[in-house]
Design a protein around this motif. Structure first.
Motif, PDB file in Angstrom:
ATOM      1  N   GLN A   1      56.593  28.384  26.010  1.00  0.00           N
ATOM      2  CA  GLN A   1      56.610  27.069  26.657  1.00  0.00           C
ATOM      3  C   GLN A   1      57.133  25.989  25.712  1.00  0.00           C
ATOM      4  O   GLN A   1      56.999  26.095  24.489  1.00  0.00           O
TER       5      GLN A   1
ATOM      6  N   TYR B   1      54.690  18.482  27.459  1.00  0.00           N
ATOM      7  CA  TYR B   1      53.788  18.902  28.547  1.00  0.00           C
ATOM      8  C   TYR B   1      53.771  17.800  29.610  1.00  0.00           C
ATOM      9  O   TYR B   1      52.729  17.470  30.164  1.00  0.00           O
TER      10      TYR B   1
ATOM     11  N   PHE C   1      54.539  23.437  34.572  1.00  0.00           N
ATOM     12  CA  PHE C   1      54.972  23.342  33.182  1.00  0.00           C
ATOM     13  C   PHE C   1      56.353  23.976  33.016  1.00  0.00           C
ATOM     14  O   PHE C   1      56.882  24.625  33.927  1.00  0.00           O
ATOM     15  N   ASP C   2      56.921  23.811  31.811  1.00  0.00           N
ATOM     16  CA  ASP C   2      58.268  24.314  31.519  1.00  0.00           C
ATOM     17  C   ASP C   2      58.239  25.321  30.380  1.00  0.00           C
ATOM     18  O   ASP C   2      57.339  25.299  29.532  1.00  0.00           O
ATOM     19  N   TRP C   3      59.270  26.167  30.355  1.00  0.00           N
ATOM     20  CA  TRP C   3      59.468  27.067  29.214  1.00  0.00           C
ATOM     21  C   TRP C   3      60.938  27.060  28.832  1.00  0.00           C
ATOM     22  O   TRP C   3      61.807  26.682  29.622  1.00  0.00           O
TER      23      TRP C   3
ATOM     24  N   GLU D   1      48.540  26.789  28.942  1.00  0.00           N
ATOM     25  CA  GLU D   1      49.839  26.810  28.275  1.00  0.00           C
ATOM     26  C   GLU D   1      49.670  26.510  26.787  1.00  0.00           C
ATOM     27  O   GLU D   1      50.492  25.855  26.161  1.00  0.00           O
TER      28      GLU D   1
ATOM     29  N   ASN E   1      52.000  25.544  21.438  1.00  0.00           N
ATOM     30  CA  ASN E   1      52.370  25.970  22.787  1.00  0.00           C
ATOM     31  C   ASN E   1      52.092  27.451  22.971  1.00  0.00           C
ATOM     32  O   ASN E   1      52.151  28.246  22.026  1.00  0.00           O
TER      33      ASN E   1
END
Length: 616
Positions: free
Chosen positions: A320, A324, A262-264, A122, A306
């Protein structure tokens, strides 16, 4: 006599003995277990990345790893961090990976090193430096000669830092990974063999291995190296896959075991309860398999580093977020979570006989909500531009030799009437301004490429397009299509626009706003920089609450803490205590969408799971 003294070690001259060298060990593959000095060693490892943690906090995070029962840590090595421009290497400060590895050894931890030029993680461009795209014909993850030449130089530099820290030289590095999940990308065994030789040539003369998701092990494995498996925690299946690719033998290493995700931007925060992982972890350790948790501690992807996911023109581009946190056993600030405690209980069951008790779990670090700040020193971004680069057609970030941040594209157009502005292959987010006033935004995530403009009368109307690189793709075939900025053409009313000026705004250093300048921000709606000084009596973690802001970047005491965006799910920006000072401190915000916003609040906890409607 002076000559003789010059040959004597300083310790002897001072009458104290020289420190004994750290003894070298052997680390080898047994039929079922790893063998350290001939004795079985089960690796219970957790991944954490040195650039995602303030250097001042490295030791605390390593001690948390020990407290959970880990005996090993894994880390990538990030090419774009260490060679930001061709031939310019940086192994200092937060990039001092050798110091990080040595610190792990001081804390009684082994290390699994993952220095392959591609890391995914990421991370911007999967770890590749942006400038590789400026070499015509260069093709990453291939035998293309220009890529191999650049890759070789990088590995040689890494080898000077880290090869002496291998276990067979007295260091803590047990194994070194060759490439990274290559089977998910290709199946060129000659390329993998070339990788292996480059590692050996760089001084990595210990144990090498490959790792791939379970379905891709056959494609990504190089015969003769240990094939590790990612994303699988059923011991029988792990054994079957490894044996099928390793002459019917082990040992068995799950190189990436995911306790969450993970996130976006614009998508829900990912969390998974600890209870779902306890039984699988127990079964893996009970079966004697080795494991690396990805992540044990995620930290923060600060600055503009990112990455993003993108699978093709009919899919969404997914940049992303800066946090984190990963719903990992340690949260973004390095505090133990319920997952940490649950995993610790499982690991404690499988400690070697006679091993000392686990260290106590450190208490959570103090965190505070600071008094709300008024960011009264303000400067219009358009009022403090650098010298431009002129060109007939718009230039990409790469052609401007700019890695990250923003580029302002400016031209003049004939005024009057309403016309359609269209940008082909915008990468990735644009604030469009006419005569300095914001008239709209374009967002690659939403596949937006056009905007209707009502132009004021006049022969020369100024058109500004501020473009943000939201993160290069870090996974899949689109690694090869990763240029940023305006990458094709701009048309207005169907006519191509020419005569561009490009103003590079990489923000390599924190911007300073000494006093308010430029037009009143609310009057134009254009991007602004806002700064305030504040006093801290005793530094503690805090979280800047950006819910009332729009979109931008935050710096504290010169540190780029990352991006914020009201769409979420991340709504706070983590400020580590280690980067605050007792006494005066300074915060600067680059705000793209809400220039009138001047109050900056903070919280004693993060908000990572709140989505809001898209802000224009």
């Amino acid at each position: 006599m002076r000559f003789l003294f010059g040959l004597l070690p300083a310790a002897l001259l001072l009458g104290s003995p020289a420190p004994a060298p750290t003894p070298a060990h052997t680390f080898a593959l047994g039929p079922n277990q790893f063998l350290l000095d001939g004795q079985p060693l089960q690796l219970i490892s957790g991944e954490l990345h040195y650039p995602r943690i303030p250097r001042e906090a490295w030791r605390a995070r390593l001690r948390m790893a020990k407290a959970m029962g880990l005996n090993t840590i894994g880390t990538y090595v990030f090419w774009n961090v260490h060679e930001p421009q061709p031939g310019h290497y940086d192994f200092t400060g937060n990039n001092d990976v050798a110091a990080f590895v040595k610190m792990a050894q001081e804390e009684g931890l082994w290390v699994i090193l993952r220095p392959s030029p591609y890391v995914c993680a990421e991370w911007e461009f999967g770890g590749y430096p942006y400038w590789l795209q400026n070499v015509p014909g260069l093709k990453v993850r291939s035998q293309e000669p220009q890529y191999i030449a650049a890759y070789t130089r990088y590995l040689q530099a890494v080898g000077k830092q880290l090869a002496p820290l291998q276990v067979n030289h007295g260091g803590p590095v047990l194994m070194v990974q060759v490439e990274n999940e290559y089977g998910s990308y290709g199946a060129d065994k000659q390329y993998l063999a070339q990788n292996k030789q480059l590692f050996i040539n760089a001084g990595f003369d210990g144990l090498l291995y490959t790792c791939d998701p379970a379905p891709d092990v056959a494609a990504g494995h190089l015969p003769g190296l240990l094939p590790a498996v990612n994303g699988l925690d059923k011991p029988r299946e792990v054994r079957k896959i490894v044996q099928a690719n390793h002459d019917g033998q082990g040992p068995y290493y799950i190189a990436e075991w995911y306790p969450a995700w993970f996130d976006w931007w614009g998508a829900p925060h990912h969390t998974v309860p600890a209870a779902q992982y306890v039984a699988p972890l127990d079964s893996v350790l009970k079966a004697g398999l080795s494991i690396n948790m990805y992540m044990f501690h995620g930290g923060t992807t600060r600055g503009f580093l990112n990455g993003a996911n993108y699978k093709g023109p009919t899919t969404d581009y997914e940049p992303q977020v800066s946090s984190y946190d990963y719903d990992a056993p340690l949260d973004e600030a390095g505090n133990a979570t319920a997952k940490f405690r649950a995993f610790r209980e499982v690991i404690a069951k499988y400690r070697p006989a006679g091993a000392p008790a686990l260290p106590p779990v450190p208490a959570a670090k103090p965190s505070v909500a600071l008094p709300a700040l008024q960011l009264t020193r303000t400067a219009s971004l358009l009022g403090r531009l650098p010298a431009p680069v002129a060109s007939p057609q718009p230039l990409t970030f790469e052609k401007l030799k700019q890695a990250y941040g923003f580029v302002l594209y400016r031209t003049t157009v004939a005024g009057g009437g309403e016309k359609l502005l269209k940008i082909r292959d915008l990468r990735d987010y644009a604030v469009v301004m006419v005569n300095g006033r914001r008239v709209g935004t374009l967002d690659r995530r939403l596949r937006q490429d056009s905007l209707r403009l009502a132009l004021p009368a006049g022969k020369a109307v100024q058109l500004d397009i501020l473009v943000e690189n939201l993160g290069r793709i870090n996974y899949g075939k689109y690694l090869l299509q990763n240029t940023k900025g305006i990458t094709q053409s701009v048309t207005l009313g169907g006519q191509a626009l020419t005569g561009w000026q490009q103003f590079g705004l990489p923000f390599d250093q924190a911007p300073a706003v000494a006093k308010s300048t430029g037009a009143a921000p609310a009057a134009t709606g254009g991007p602004v920089l806002r700064t305030a000084s504040f006093t801290v009596a005793s530094p503690a973690d805090t979280y800047l609450d950006m819910r009332q802001w729009g979109k931008g970047v935050v710096w504290v005491n010169g540190h780029n803490l990352g991006r914020y965006w009201a769409i979420g799910p991340q709504q706070t920006v983590y400020v580590p205590a280690e980067w605050l000072r007792k006494g005066p401190n300074e915060v600067t915000v680059l705000e793209l969408l809400k220039p009138q916003q001047a109050t900056l609040a903070s919280l004693d906890h993060p908000i990572l799971s709140e989505l809001q409607p898209v802000s224009k």
